[in-house]
Scaffold this motif. Structure first.
Motif: not given
Lengths: 340, 324
Positions: A327-332, B102-103, B166
């Motif tokens: 659940h981490r770092d999909v967005f900044s 990013r992911y 983003d």
């Protein structure tokens, strides 16, 4: 560097310095040791998913890796282990990424096909054929706008030359005179189909270069001296504001397309002929003939083996990734929250 | 306070950001010397130069790839995809590359970029130049999705998008370009993920986006003549999605009607409806109604296109169905 009408191996480029030659040899030997270990780990079930080895193609990655400056950018494909190591990315996090461990270069979130290390300016391994040529242009455009003396190098396979993004990227790079070097590693086979059987010109990259106002450059991709010379020349041209280059390096993968592929569709005599041109033993013989102390080469080989052993141990000792990473770092903001 | 068109607000908003931050660059087809096919970017190249406002070939993959690579290396690009239908020829760069970088890299890469695009029907351009594709974007993890309905929202949300760390897909509704509205003086910066309640009423909650907002307001006027006062929410952003504002309103009204240009299947209203059904079912006093374009490509003829897109009568009928 040769013209299209000549045999790729014909005119020998000027020999690099002894120091550069030793670095080229060390780089290739490290890549070879790493990839062989990666293959062994597949067989043991410790590397999961898919992986595309660069065995046999080391001279291309090494020639450019040694010629690049730290500030330059690398973009490569899913067959990118060699190019990643060539930027000085340590072996252990790369091995751990292949194995899906916490220590991995991206903590297991990318895998073999997406190796990336921004601090090393290794800007990513891309697994959709052709896409990254357009992205590499963006880095080169940025360097130009910022007035920074950086060059972008973008590696891709022969199959890429028949997809639209290749042509969009080459045209834009030429029109914008970007500081970029496109390097086609022509290993003669896309996946299971020979590139020659599906391409309208004999040299899939070099043959297209004139369409974008570029010189056709065809080199022996199994000769580290040749790849280094071509890299140095193209990088200098780009850094001096001379615009893009497109280099086709002829080479051969020793194994199949990916780990599930034994590569049996290739004619035995073709495989044998290319194995005889293995970039590493042929280069070793050249260095010995040039008077390099064989003991120094043996030390390079032993050190590479030790480095791979140590990287393997570190990767094996690393636990699986923290499950919270899903659940981490999909967005900044560091998370995956899509609602308010 | 100045009155300006939605079209002029685009150039005004881009100029505000380019003047503020030298790392903001702008690229796309015909955006520079021609000022954009919708004349939404007039004057930007004259003001900021050909280095920062760059005309490209008709190469959508090359445009978005360049934006991504530039965003990875210190710039804040705004890219234009002329018609949102053309996302289909560069969706790889959007969905596989920009959205996932990013992911996949465990947070090593940030992509502060904006992709603007002319979206939606009403201009009689036919099925390949009229689609509403904001729901395509909404389905991809890693993208933010914005669609303003007024000139001041164009300016404020564009500023928020450019400053966001983003990637943001910024959908400008083509049928709104000629509409006018007041834009406050001075720097205008809005917030992504905040819906606006543009009309208050106790009978039902009507949620709309972009060109459907003025239609929903017109429907609300018509219902008011019969004594039915509804709330109208301009969603403004699909990702982040302001669930709180919608849910709070539904709790008060007991009725939800969504109005979307997307063709029926998996339009954004389906997501809003499912969230409310899952989380606010016992606030509802009637069925959730979705007013959408039917599941057809958009036809070209004005009579046919008008029959396909949600109109005031269908919105009024949708509210009545929920209240019945």
């Amino acid at each position: 560097m040769t013209s299209l009408s000549e045999s790729p191996a014909a005119p020998a480029p000027p020999a690099p310095s002894a120091d550069v030659r030793l670095r080229l040899y060390r780089s290739m030997v490290e890549m070879r040791a790493f990839e062989k270990r990666a293959y062994d780990l597949f067989l043991q079930g410790l590397v999961k998913g898919t992986s595309h080895l660069g065995l046999g193609q080391e001279a291309v990655a090494a020639g450019f890796g040694v010629a690049l400056r730290p500030e330059d950018y690398t973009f490569c494909t899913y067959r990118g282990h060699n190019h990643t190591l060539a930027r000085g990315v340590p072996m252990a996090p790369v091995m751990a990424e292949l194995m899906g461990r916490q220590l991995g270069l991206m903590a297991g979130k990318g895998g073999s096909m997406h190796l990336t290390s921004i601090p090393h300016r290794m800007m990513g391994s891309y697994a959709i054929v052709g896409a990254h040529l357009t992205i590499a242009n963006g880095a080169a455009w940025s360097s130009k706008l910022r007035g920074a003396p950086e060059v972008t190098v973008c590696f891709f396979g022969d199959g890429t030359t028949n997809i639209g993004a290749f042509h969009e990227a080459l045209n834009l790079a030429a029109v914008w005179q970007l500081p970029i070097v496109f390097v086609c590693e022509n290993n003669r086979w896309m996946e299971y189909t020979p590139i020659s059987s599906v391409t309208a010109v004999a040299h899939p990259a070099a043959g297209r270069a004139p369409a974008y106002g570029l010189d056709p450059i065809l080199i022996d991709g199994n000769d580290a001296d040749a790849t280094f010379a071509a890299a140095a020349s193209a990088l200098e041209r780009a850094r001096a504001g001379g615009g893009p280059s497109l280099i086709e390096a002829e080479t051969y993968r020793h194994g199949g397309h990916s780990r599930a592929d034994p590569g049996k569709y290739r004619p035995d005599d073709e495989v044998a002929a290319w194995l005889a041109r293995d970039p590493i033993p042929t280069y070793r013989a050249r260095l010995v003939a040039a008077g390099v102390d064989e003991g120094a080469l043996v030390r390079v080989e032993e050190a590479a083996q030790e480095a791979v052993d140590e990287a393997t141990e570190q990767a094996m000792a690393s636990p699986p990734p923290d499950l919270a990473l899903v659940h981490r770092d999909v967005f900044s903001d560091g998370g995956a929250t899509w609602r308010r | 306070m100045a009155e300006m068109t939605y079209r002029d607000a685009v150039a005004y908003g881009i100029a505000q950001e380019m003047a503020r931050d030298p790392s903001v660059v702008f690229l796309g087809e015909d955006i520079g010397s021609a000022g954009g096919v919708f004349k939404a970017t007039v004057g930007l190249q004259e003001r900021f130069g050909k280095g920062r406002v760059v005309d490209t070939p008709i190469s959508e993959q090359a445009i978005l790839g360049a934006a991504m690579g530039a965003a990875m290396t210190g710039l804040r690009p705004i890219a234009e995809i002329m018609f949102s239908d053309f996302f289909a020829v560069c969706w790889d760069i959007v969905a596989n590359e920009i959205a996932k970088a990013r992911y996949m890299t465990n947070g090593q890469v940030a992509l502060p970029l904006v992709i603007r695009s002319g979206n939606g029907g009403g201009a009689r351009f036919g099925a390949q130049h009229s689609q509403s594709v904001e729901n395509w974007a909404m389905a991809i993890p890693g993208l933010k999705v914005v669609a303003p309905s007024t000139p001041s929202d164009v300016v404020g949300l564009l500023a928020a998008a450019v400053r966001d760390p983003d990637p943001v897909l910024f959908f400008e509704q083509k049928s709104l370009y000629a509409t006018k509205g007041d834009v406050p003086d001075g720097e205008l910066v809005d917030e992504l993920g905040k819906a606006a309640v543009v009309r208050h009423g106790p009978a039902a909650t009507v949620v709309a986006l972009a060109a459907m907002v003025p239609r929903a307001l017109a429907a609300a006027d018509e219902l008011a003549r019969e004594g039915i006062e509804v709330t109208v929410i301009d969603l403004r952003s699909l990702v982040p999605l302001d669930v709180t504002t919608v849910a709070t309103s539904v709790a008060a009204t007991g009725h939800l009607v969504t109005v979307e240009e997307n063709p029926r299947l998996c339009g954004w209203g389906a997501e809003v409806a499912s969230i409310v059904a899952e989380e606010n079912l016992f606030d509802l006093d009637g069925p959730i109604v979705r007013v959408t374009t039917p599941h057809v490509p958009l036809p070209a003829a004005d009579a046919l296109e008008d029959a396909a897109l949600p109109n005031v009568a269908r919105i009024v009928e949708g509210v009545r169905r929920s209240l019945a």
